[in-house]
Design an enzyme around this catalytic site. Structure first.
Site, PDB file in Angstrom:
ATOM      1  N   ARG A 174      -8.472  -8.841   4.996  1.00 46.49           N
ATOM      2  CA  ARG A 174      -7.402  -8.061   5.619  1.00 46.49           C
ATOM      3  C   ARG A 174      -7.662  -6.577   5.437  1.00 46.49           C
ATOM      4  O   ARG A 174      -7.525  -5.783   6.387  1.00 46.49           O
ATOM      5  CB  ARG A 174      -6.061  -8.448   4.990  1.00 46.49           C
ATOM      6  CG  ARG A 174      -4.830  -7.708   5.538  1.00 46.49           C
ATOM      7  CD  ARG A 174      -3.611  -8.119   4.719  1.00 46.49           C
ATOM      8  NE  ARG A 174      -2.332  -7.718   5.295  1.00 46.49           N
ATOM      9  CZ  ARG A 174      -1.685  -6.619   5.000  1.00 46.49           C
ATOM     10  NH1 ARG A 174      -2.201  -5.767   4.116  1.00 46.49           N
ATOM     11  NH2 ARG A 174      -0.510  -6.340   5.555  1.00 46.49           N
ATOM     12  N   SER A 185       4.729  -5.853   3.157  1.00 46.77           N
ATOM     13  CA  SER A 185       3.407  -5.785   3.784  1.00 46.77           C
ATOM     14  C   SER A 185       2.378  -6.490   2.895  1.00 46.77           C
ATOM     15  O   SER A 185       2.471  -7.695   2.687  1.00 46.77           O
ATOM     16  CB  SER A 185       3.027  -4.332   4.064  1.00 46.77           C
ATOM     17  OG  SER A 185       1.910  -4.252   4.917  1.00 46.77           O
ATOM     18  N   LEU A 186       1.415  -5.771   2.329  1.00 45.38           N
ATOM     19  CA  LEU A 186       0.428  -6.384   1.441  1.00 45.38           C
ATOM     20  C   LEU A 186       1.099  -7.164   0.316  1.00 45.38           C
ATOM     21  O   LEU A 186       0.599  -8.220  -0.117  1.00 45.38           O
ATOM     22  CB  LEU A 186      -0.478  -5.284   0.877  1.00 45.38           C
ATOM     23  CG  LEU A 186      -1.608  -5.617  -0.109  1.00 45.38           C
ATOM     24  CD1 LEU A 186      -1.149  -5.715  -1.538  1.00 45.38           C
ATOM     25  CD2 LEU A 186      -2.370  -6.886   0.289  1.00 45.38           C
ATOM     26  N   GLN A 204       0.826  -1.198   0.000  1.00 45.32           N
ATOM     27  CA  GLN A 204       0.000   0.000   0.000  1.00 45.32           C
ATOM     28  C   GLN A 204       0.861   1.249   0.000  1.00 45.32           C
ATOM     29  O   GLN A 204       1.847   1.350   0.730  1.00 45.32           O
ATOM     30  CB  GLN A 204      -0.900  -0.011   1.239  1.00 45.32           C
ATOM     31  CG  GLN A 204      -2.047   0.976   1.187  1.00 45.32           C
ATOM     32  CD  GLN A 204      -3.111   0.653   2.225  1.00 45.32           C
ATOM     33  OE1 GLN A 204      -3.143  -0.432   2.785  1.00 45.32           O
ATOM     34  NE2 GLN A 204      -3.997   1.599   2.472  1.00 45.32           N
ATOM     35  N   GLN A 209       2.324 -11.044  10.786  1.00 46.88           N
ATOM     36  CA  GLN A 209       2.649  -9.857  10.004  1.00 46.88           C
ATOM     37  C   GLN A 209       1.860  -8.615  10.408  1.00 46.88           C
ATOM     38  O   GLN A 209       2.391  -7.505  10.440  1.00 46.88           O
ATOM     39  CB  GLN A 209       2.440 -10.132   8.505  1.00 46.88           C
ATOM     40  CG  GLN A 209       3.073  -9.097   7.602  1.00 46.88           C
ATOM     41  CD  GLN A 209       2.264  -8.844   6.350  1.00 46.88           C
ATOM     42  OE1 GLN A 209       1.137  -8.366   6.412  1.00 46.88           O
ATOM     43  NE2 GLN A 209       2.841  -9.192   5.209  1.00 46.88           N
ATOM     44  N   HIS A 228       1.020  -2.755  11.667  1.00 42.03           N
ATOM     45  CA  HIS A 228       2.268  -3.414  12.056  1.00 42.03           C
ATOM     46  C   HIS A 228       2.698  -3.009  13.468  1.00 42.03           C
ATOM     47  O   HIS A 228       3.867  -2.699  13.711  1.00 42.03           O
ATOM     48  CB  HIS A 228       3.373  -3.113  11.034  1.00 42.03           C
ATOM     49  CG  HIS A 228       3.066  -3.636   9.664  1.00 42.03           C
ATOM     50  ND1 HIS A 228       3.042  -4.977   9.382  1.00 42.03           N
ATOM     51  CD2 HIS A 228       2.732  -2.994   8.514  1.00 42.03           C
ATOM     52  CE1 HIS A 228       2.715  -5.147   8.104  1.00 42.03           C
ATOM     53  NE2 HIS A 228       2.517  -3.966   7.564  1.00 42.03           N
TER      54      HIS A 228
END
Length: 303
Positions: free
Chosen positions: A112, A87-88, A11, A236, A187
């Site tokens: 998510r 991340s994503l 993102q 994560q 996170h």
């Protein structure tokens, strides 16, 4: 033998108009995504910037576009030796490593995104040009804030309560400190309620043995074990993205070429700051996919 790693952005790398040149070759994939999501990825990618930046849309759109690029690259005989995602982007990396299929991954990404979009009462900030020891000390002595993204020696993202994030931003010397336009403390431990709900969904999704080693965000040690990759993905949402360590491990794994699969060059830029010797490439358009295939070979339709 020199190796190639495919890395997938998360993102923040989205761009209005992304994926439009893939519409004809990947019409079945886009249709499958619309059935799962209930809305058109291409339609959202053509919307205004603020709409596309909404977490609900950003994450599924990036996953779909990146997976389609993976399909097209593989269809012409191009394959990675390792994969990693920020991340994503880790979901796209797992798809590229054949850990789960497109639909299973998109269902996970959809949920998510919903859970992360609902997150509130948190803040994040990007810090650039700082003293690492001073930052570590500030994080250790300030309750409610953690290192969310360790991107490079010169750039990190911190996450936590608004007051704690502000305290670290103003308490250490930086070249630049910018609050991110997000509603949640991604996170960080503040995402624990969302992570708990998501893990119950993730637990039921089969993870196959990866076809190439995956460098996970919370533990960059390369592995192909499906159970290990699932456990790492479960960590994560509340764990730190250890991208600087992922960058450092690439030369140790014999990697000489990094291909960023997806929009923008954010990850290539971060890796370049850490490992200047690596060759960096970007694949985000059909033209760039075609530039990587053997001369005269026709792109294969993505189904």
């Amino acid at each position: 033998m020199a190796k190639t790693v495919w890395v997938f952005p998360g993102q923040g790398s989205q761009a209005v108009g992304m994926g439009s040149d893939l519409a004809d070759l990947a019409k079945d994939k886009f249709a499958e995504a619309e059935d799962i999501l209930g809305w058109s990825v291409l339609g959202q990618c053509q919307s205004d910037e603020s709409q596309l930046a909404n977490t609900l849309y950003t994450q599924p759109c990036l996953y779909v576009i990146e997976c389609i690029l993976v399909d097209l690259l593989k269809a012409q005989g191009t394959h990675p030796d390792l994969v990693a995602g920020h991340s994503l982007g880790e979901y796209s990396a797992l798809y590229a490593a054949d850990v789960f299929d497109f639909a299973a991954g998109l269902c996970l990404v959809k949920r998510r995104a919903e859970l992360m979009a609902q997150a509130a009462d948190g803040a994040m900030a990007a810090l650039m040009g700082f003293d690492r020891d001073e930052l570590d000390q500030a994080l250790a002595t300030t309750e409610g804030v953690v290192l969310a993204n360790d991107n490079s020696s010169a750039q990190v993202v911190i996450s936590g309560t608004p007051a704690a994030v502000e305290a670290v931003m103003t308490g250490i010397k930086t070249k630049r400190a910018v609050k991110l336009n997000v509603g949640g403390a991604f996170h960080s431990p503040l995402m624990a309620p969302a992570a708990h709900e998501f893990d119950q969904i993730l637990a039921d999704v089969p993870f196959k043995t990866a076809t190439v080693p995956v460098l996970a965000n919370v533990d960059p040690t390369p592995t192909t074990d499906g159970d290990t990759l699932k456990k790492r993905l479960m960590q994560q949402m509340t764990g730190s993205v250890r991208w600087r360590e992922i960058s450092l491990i690439l030369p140790e794994q014999g990697v000489d070429t990094v291909i960023e699969v997806g929009p923008g060059r954010v990850l290539a830029g971060l890796i370049k700051r850490t490992c200047r010797s690596l060759t960096l490439q970007n694949v985000e358009t059909l033209e760039q996919v075609e530039a990587m295939q053997p001369s005269g070979k026709v792109p294969v339709e993505c189904v």
